[in-house]
Design a protein around this motif. Structure first.
Motif, mmCIF file in Angstrom:
data_model
loop_
_atom_site.group_PDB
_atom_site.id
_atom_site.type_symbol
_atom_site.label_atom_id
_atom_site.label_comp_id
_atom_site.label_asym_id
_atom_site.label_seq_id
_atom_site.Cartn_x
_atom_site.Cartn_y
_atom_site.Cartn_z
ATOM 1 N N VAL A 58 49.076 44.060 39.710
ATOM 2 C CA VAL A 58 48.154 44.526 40.752
ATOM 3 C C VAL A 58 46.764 43.944 40.517
ATOM 4 C CG1 VAL A 58 46.931 46.565 41.641
ATOM 5 C CG2 VAL A 58 49.407 46.633 41.341
ATOM 6 N N ASN A 59 46.281 43.996 39.286
ATOM 7 C CA ASN A 59 44.942 43.476 38.988
ATOM 8 C C ASN A 59 44.841 41.978 39.237
ATOM 9 O OD1 ASN A 59 43.849 45.955 38.347
ATOM 10 N ND2 ASN A 59 44.438 45.797 36.199
ATOM 11 N N THR A 60 45.899 41.259 38.941
ATOM 12 C CA THR A 60 45.896 39.809 39.204
ATOM 13 C C THR A 60 45.831 39.537 40.701
ATOM 14 O OG1 THR A 60 47.177 39.407 37.198
ATOM 15 C CG2 THR A 60 47.168 37.655 38.831
ATOM 16 N N VAL A 61 46.635 40.251 41.474
ATOM 17 C CA VAL A 61 46.638 40.058 42.924
ATOM 18 C C VAL A 61 45.307 40.523 43.518
ATOM 19 C CG1 VAL A 61 47.765 40.694 45.095
ATOM 20 C CG2 VAL A 61 49.152 40.220 43.075
ATOM 21 N N LYS A 62 44.745 41.602 42.997
ATOM 22 C CA LYS A 62 43.464 42.118 43.500
ATOM 23 C C LYS A 62 42.376 41.050 43.442
ATOM 24 C CE LYS A 62 43.240 47.099 42.944
ATOM 25 N NZ LYS A 62 42.687 48.210 42.163
ATOM 26 N N TYR A 64 42.574 38.037 44.051
ATOM 27 C CA TYR A 64 42.708 37.076 45.150
ATOM 28 C C TYR A 64 42.716 37.749 46.514
ATOM 29 C CZ TYR A 64 43.843 33.483 41.756
ATOM 30 O OH TYR A 64 43.789 32.582 40.725
ATOM 31 N N ALA A 65 43.190 38.974 46.564
ATOM 32 C CA ALA A 65 43.389 39.643 47.860
ATOM 33 C C ALA A 65 42.801 41.045 47.811
ATOM 34 C CB ALA A 65 44.883 39.685 48.181
ATOM 35 N N SER A 66 41.534 41.138 47.529
ATOM 36 C CA SER A 66 40.893 42.436 47.328
ATOM 37 C C SER A 66 40.943 43.330 48.561
ATOM 38 C CB SER A 66 39.450 42.248 46.870
ATOM 39 O OG SER A 66 38.740 41.480 47.817
ATOM 40 N N HIS A 67 41.089 42.760 49.749
ATOM 41 C CA HIS A 67 41.095 43.570 50.976
ATOM 42 C C HIS A 67 42.468 44.169 51.294
ATOM 43 C CE1 HIS A 67 42.086 39.459 52.091
ATOM 44 N NE2 HIS A 67 42.782 39.987 53.067
ATOM 45 N N GLU A 68 43.450 43.989 50.449
ATOM 46 C CA GLU A 68 44.803 44.541 50.656
ATOM 47 C C GLU A 68 44.921 45.920 49.994
ATOM 48 O OE1 GLU A 68 46.964 43.154 52.538
ATOM 49 O OE2 GLU A 68 46.321 41.085 52.666
ATOM 50 N N GLU A 69 43.914 46.738 50.139
ATOM 51 C CA GLU A 69 43.810 48.016 49.422
ATOM 52 C C GLU A 69 44.984 48.952 49.679
ATOM 53 O OE1 GLU A 69 42.363 49.915 46.446
ATOM 54 O OE2 GLU A 69 41.326 48.144 47.175
ATOM 55 N N THR A 70 45.530 48.991 50.897
ATOM 56 C CA THR A 70 46.626 49.928 51.172
ATOM 57 C C THR A 70 47.852 49.596 50.318
ATOM 58 O OG1 THR A 70 47.349 48.592 53.054
ATOM 59 C CG2 THR A 70 45.917 50.481 53.529
ATOM 60 N N VAL A 71 48.141 48.330 50.128
ATOM 61 C CA VAL A 71 49.289 47.948 49.298
ATOM 62 C C VAL A 71 49.039 48.355 47.854
ATOM 63 C CG1 VAL A 71 50.654 46.012 48.426
ATOM 64 C CG2 VAL A 71 49.988 46.082 50.823
ATOM 65 N N PHE A 72 47.815 48.134 47.362
ATOM 66 C CA PHE A 72 47.493 48.503 45.989
ATOM 67 C C PHE A 72 47.624 50.017 45.797
ATOM 68 C CE2 PHE A 72 44.469 44.729 46.461
ATOM 69 C CZ PHE A 72 45.437 43.822 46.061
ATOM 70 N N THR A 73 47.186 50.759 46.796
ATOM 71 C CA THR A 73 47.274 52.223 46.732
ATOM 72 C C THR A 73 48.737 52.666 46.733
ATOM 73 O OG1 THR A 73 45.160 52.407 47.891
ATOM 74 C CG2 THR A 73 46.560 54.362 47.871
ATOM 75 N N GLU A 74 49.570 52.046 47.576
ATOM 76 C CA GLU A 74 50.993 52.386 47.636
ATOM 77 C C GLU A 74 51.670 52.121 46.296
ATOM 78 O OE1 GLU A 74 52.913 50.295 50.802
ATOM 79 O OE2 GLU A 74 51.657 51.194 52.336
ATOM 80 N N ARG A 104 56.187 44.465 48.775
ATOM 81 C CA ARG A 104 55.061 44.179 49.670
ATOM 82 C C ARG A 104 53.932 43.490 48.902
ATOM 83 N NH1 ARG A 104 56.923 48.978 51.501
ATOM 84 N NH2 ARG A 104 55.333 50.292 50.533
ATOM 85 N N LEU A 105 53.686 43.924 47.677
ATOM 86 C CA LEU A 105 52.646 43.302 46.856
ATOM 87 C C LEU A 105 52.964 41.831 46.603
ATOM 88 C CD1 LEU A 105 50.078 43.742 45.049
ATOM 89 C CD2 LEU A 105 51.675 44.137 43.174
ATOM 90 N N LEU A 106 54.208 41.547 46.253
ATOM 91 C CA LEU A 106 54.602 40.159 45.990
ATOM 92 C C LEU A 106 54.574 39.322 47.263
ATOM 93 C CD1 LEU A 106 57.502 40.733 43.447
ATOM 94 C CD2 LEU A 106 55.201 39.880 42.966
ATOM 95 N N TYR A 112 48.523 33.513 49.846
ATOM 96 C CA TYR A 112 47.477 33.028 48.951
ATOM 97 C C TYR A 112 48.053 31.956 48.023
ATOM 98 C CZ TYR A 112 45.029 37.116 50.637
ATOM 99 O OH TYR A 112 44.445 38.052 51.445
ATOM 100 N N PRO A 113 48.032 30.697 48.471
ATOM 101 C CA PRO A 113 48.606 29.621 47.654
ATOM 102 C C PRO A 113 47.963 29.526 46.269
ATOM 103 C CG PRO A 113 48.041 28.822 49.844
ATOM 104 C CD PRO A 113 47.533 30.217 49.742
ATOM 105 N N GLU A 114 46.640 29.800 46.183
ATOM 106 C CA GLU A 114 45.987 29.722 44.877
ATOM 107 C C GLU A 114 46.483 30.840 43.952
ATOM 108 O OE1 GLU A 114 43.431 32.062 47.682
ATOM 109 O OE2 GLU A 114 44.353 30.106 47.820
ATOM 110 N N LEU A 115 46.881 31.989 44.523
ATOM 111 C CA LEU A 115 47.450 33.069 43.719
ATOM 112 C C LEU A 115 48.833 32.668 43.209
ATOM 113 C CD1 LEU A 115 47.628 35.936 42.588
ATOM 114 C CD2 LEU A 115 48.338 36.713 44.852
ATOM 115 N N LYS A 116 49.644 32.086 44.097
ATOM 116 C CA LYS A 116 50.978 31.643 43.684
ATOM 117 C C LYS A 116 50.896 30.609 42.580
ATOM 118 C CE LYS A 116 53.158 30.279 47.326
ATOM 119 N NZ LYS A 116 53.970 29.984 48.493
ATOM 120 N N ALA A 117 49.818 29.829 42.555
ATOM 121 C CA ALA A 117 49.659 28.790 41.543
ATOM 122 C C ALA A 117 49.085 29.337 40.234
ATOM 123 C CB ALA A 117 48.738 27.683 42.071
#
Length: 192
Positions: A58-62, A64-74, A104-106, A112-117
């Motif tokens: 979650v912290n790694t994805v956050k 790159y995608a900090s605005h995806e808060e609902t997924v992080f909360t779930e 959903r997180l994955l 986010y291609p830079e996240l996948k890399a």
């Protein structure tokens, strides 16, 4: 005196003939129950491994995608529910919720291609995938042990011993009814 000795010997033999099957049945039930307990311990071990990996993912994805808060909360809520679950059914339900939230997180990573890399993300995702495989194997082993145990306590004459000594049926680890449905992933604002 000889007759009393003969009667005593006959009684001892009869007692042994009756007691021996009882003892072996009881001991086999104890062994089967311990197999179930051991298999459940492995399920919990793998679920714990997953819950330990999730915050790092979650912290790694956050990052790159900090605005995806609902997924992080779930994910966080589902993880907490799994940790708090007590029964097999509660664990199964919480496991399903966590799996869905992690999916959903994955899926966010696809946007986010830079996240996948990112090497850290790839390593965590690989570890999570390996853990999911371990969980599936542990659940299968647990359900097989439960099936063997439940069959044993229902067979005659072992059913009598099981009832006398309080051996109860064990619960299977079951997926929720809607577990076969693909989760909906909504990227809504992912590119904003």
């Amino acid at each position: 005196m000889k007759n009393a000795l003969k009667i005593l010997i006959v009684l001892v033999v009869l007692l042994a003939v009756i007691a021996l099957p009882l003892l072996t049945s009881y001991n086999s039930l104890v062994a089967a129950e311990e197999t179930v307990n051991s298999a459940w311990s492995q399920v919990e071990n793998q679920l714990q491994r997953r819950t330990d990996l999730i915050p790092n993912l979650v912290n790694t994805v956050k990052g790159y995608a900090s605005h995806e808060e609902t997924v992080f909360t779930e994910v966080t809520k589902a993880r907490e529910k799994l940790i708090a679950a007590g029964t097999v059914a509660e664990k199964a339900e919480a496991d399903q919720e966590l799996s869905s939230a992690v999916s959903r997180l994955l899926a966010i990573a696809e946007n986010y291609p830079e996240l996948k890399a990112d090497a850290n993300f790839r390593q965590l995702a690989d570890e999570l995938a390996g853990t999911e495989n371990r969980i599936a194997t542990a659940r299968m082993d647990y359900n097989n042990a439960v099936q063997a145990y439940n069959t044993k306590i229902r067979k005659f004459p072992t059913v009598i011993i099981a009832k006398i000594f309080g051996f109860e049926p064990k619960e299977y680890f079951k997926a929720e009814e809607n577990a076969n449905k693909v989760p909906t992933v909504d990227f809504g604002n992912a590119n904003e």
